[in-house]
Scaffold this motif. Structure first.
Motif, mmCIF file in Angstrom:
data_model
loop_
_atom_site.group_PDB
_atom_site.id
_atom_site.type_symbol
_atom_site.label_atom_id
_atom_site.label_comp_id
_atom_site.label_asym_id
_atom_site.label_seq_id
_atom_site.Cartn_x
_atom_site.Cartn_y
_atom_site.Cartn_z
ATOM 1 N N HIS A 122 74.653 -9.825 -2.723
ATOM 2 C CA HIS A 122 74.068 -8.581 -3.238
ATOM 3 C C HIS A 122 73.424 -8.821 -4.605
ATOM 4 C CE1 HIS A 122 78.063 -8.555 -5.155
ATOM 5 N NE2 HIS A 122 77.614 -7.663 -6.023
ATOM 6 N N ASP A 132 75.733 -11.129 -11.541
ATOM 7 C CA ASP A 132 76.686 -12.245 -11.506
ATOM 8 C C ASP A 132 76.671 -12.954 -10.141
ATOM 9 O OD1 ASP A 132 77.818 -9.818 -10.609
ATOM 10 O OD2 ASP A 132 79.861 -10.523 -10.927
ATOM 11 N N HIS A 133 76.125 -12.324 -9.125
ATOM 12 C CA HIS A 133 76.053 -12.927 -7.788
ATOM 13 C C HIS A 133 74.647 -13.415 -7.468
ATOM 14 C CE1 HIS A 133 80.065 -11.373 -6.491
ATOM 15 N NE2 HIS A 133 79.826 -10.560 -7.498
ATOM 16 N N ASP A 147 81.384 -8.546 -3.107
ATOM 17 C CA ASP A 147 82.042 -7.331 -3.592
ATOM 18 C C ASP A 147 81.918 -6.303 -2.475
ATOM 19 O OD1 ASP A 147 82.488 -8.510 -6.077
ATOM 20 O OD2 ASP A 147 80.661 -7.695 -6.953
ATOM 21 N N HIS A 205 87.270 -13.589 -7.709
ATOM 22 C CA HIS A 205 87.469 -13.108 -9.074
ATOM 23 C C HIS A 205 88.299 -11.826 -9.174
ATOM 24 C CE1 HIS A 205 84.027 -11.334 -7.192
ATOM 25 N NE2 HIS A 205 83.790 -10.490 -8.168
ATOM 26 N N GLU A 241 81.538 -11.651 -13.198
ATOM 27 C CA GLU A 241 82.063 -10.619 -14.080
ATOM 28 C C GLU A 241 82.217 -9.361 -13.243
ATOM 29 O OE1 GLU A 241 78.588 -11.489 -15.944
ATOM 30 O OE2 GLU A 241 79.464 -13.473 -16.070
HETATM 31 ZN ZN ZN Z 1 80.926 -9.115 -8.651
#
Ligand code: ZN
Ligand code: ZN
Length: 336
Positions: A36, A40-41, A115, A306, A332
């Motif tokens: 997505h 951070d990805h 996520d 994470h 993050e």
């Molecule tokens: Zn994330």
């Protein structure tokens, strides 16, 4: 084939040796599969990117058209061969375009969920449960203390405050991708039909959501002309969290500071940030949803990325599911 032969953690991110690709790499690589568009990805600079069309569009909006050497769109549910490995994208329910990635070879299926969340969200396709041998999950809110209230309840508290303080502007901090548009959409679902004022940092992404058929209603720029503070009395103003630290926020009349985030469950965090009206709105699973999803996949093994890895790993072990933290760095919580 052992699971670690199919996917393994590397400093760049999760790597698939037989297919020679990475999932959500944090450094530029030859071939990246992206779950997505959160920063951070989804990073720029990969030679080749495979992602849903909406994630590719979002990356282009955020990084410019040249964010990757080449791009390929993955349709949800369609299986693609990448170097002899079968790859299928399934909706993750996190933000527009978000996907879980199922990686399959020789009868072994690993799902990297990225996520994800399970509660309904009108701004993206709903999460799909994918049976698998190994489930890779995030652990952002993986402690029993994290139970997210219904989003309608939180939006109701915002609207109640707006009605109660018609002379004050309500400034809502919300991440630019996903959270901001979800707050707008939920306000509309609750019947709020006045223009919503938005910070410039939200304009492009919000317009993109609208072109993708997500009706956010009338949006107006939250720019204040000198000496016209009164224009925003009673208004709802949405901006990225970073904007609230700078002078932009001080232009509004006696603002009520609000922040839409799963972290608002922790009162201390709200206080530290000077948030008057914390709104517990999360684009991640809470504890119950994480546990329910792990059980639902039927996975015999769970890898935790994470967040609060230890608590979730422990819970899995108590259920008789083998589990381990991956210790991936670089993620993050942009869209918490
Ligand atoms: Zn994330
Ligand atoms: Zn995210």
């Amino acid at each position: 084939m052992r699971p670690s032969d199919l996917l393994q953690p590397r400093p760049e991110g999760l790597y698939c040796p037989p297919g020679d690709f990475f999932i959500d790499p944090v450094r530029p690589v030859g071939r990246a599969l992206i779950t997505h568009g959160h920063s951070d990805h989804a990073r720029s600079g990969h030679a080749k990117v495979l992602a849903t069309r909406q994630t590719l569009d979002i990356m282009a909006l955020r990084y410019g058209e040249n964010f990757a050497g080449a791009r390929q769109a993955a349709a949800l549910g369609e299986t693609i061969d990448v170097g002899g490995v079968s790859v299928t994208f399934y909706p993750a329910g996190h933000v527009l375009g978000s996907a879980q990635i199922a990686v399959e070879k020789d009868g072994l299926r690993i799902v990297a969920s990225g996520d994800y969340k399970r509660v309904p969200d009108q701004t993206c396709a709903p999460f799909e449960l994918v049976p698998c041998d190994v489930f890779i999950t995030e652990a952002t809110f993986a402690l029993p203390v994290f139970r997210h209230p219904p989003v309608q309840e939180e939006i109701g508290r915002l609207l109640k405050s707006v009605a109660q303080f018609p002379e004050r502007a309500h400034l809502v901090g919300a991440y630019a991708l996903g959270k901001a548009q979800r707050v707008m959409k939920e306000l509309r679902q609750a019947g709020y039909d006045r223009p919503i004022h938005i910070h410039g940092a939200l304009a492009k992404l919000s317009a993109y959501y609208q072109t993708e058929g997500i009706d956010l209603g009338p949006l107006e720029p939250a720019t204040v002309e000198a000496g016209r503070k009164g224009d925003f009395a009673g208004a709802v103003v949405i901006g990225p969290p970073s904007a609230f630290a700078d002078r932009w926020a001080r232009r509004f009349p006696d603002p009520v500071s609000c922040f839409a985030s799963g972290w608002m469950r922790i009162r201390q965090r709200a206080k530290q940030r000077g948030v008057e009206l914390p709104l517990i709105i999360s684009d991640h699973c809470d504890w119950d949803e994480l546990c329910e999803t792990i059980t639902g996949t039927g996975a015999g093994e769970v890898w935790v990325t994470h967040g609060r890895e230890e608590a979730l790993v422990r819970w899995c072990e108590l259920q008789g599911i083998s589990a381990r933290p991956l210790h991936l760095v670089g993620y993050e919580d942009e869209g918490d």
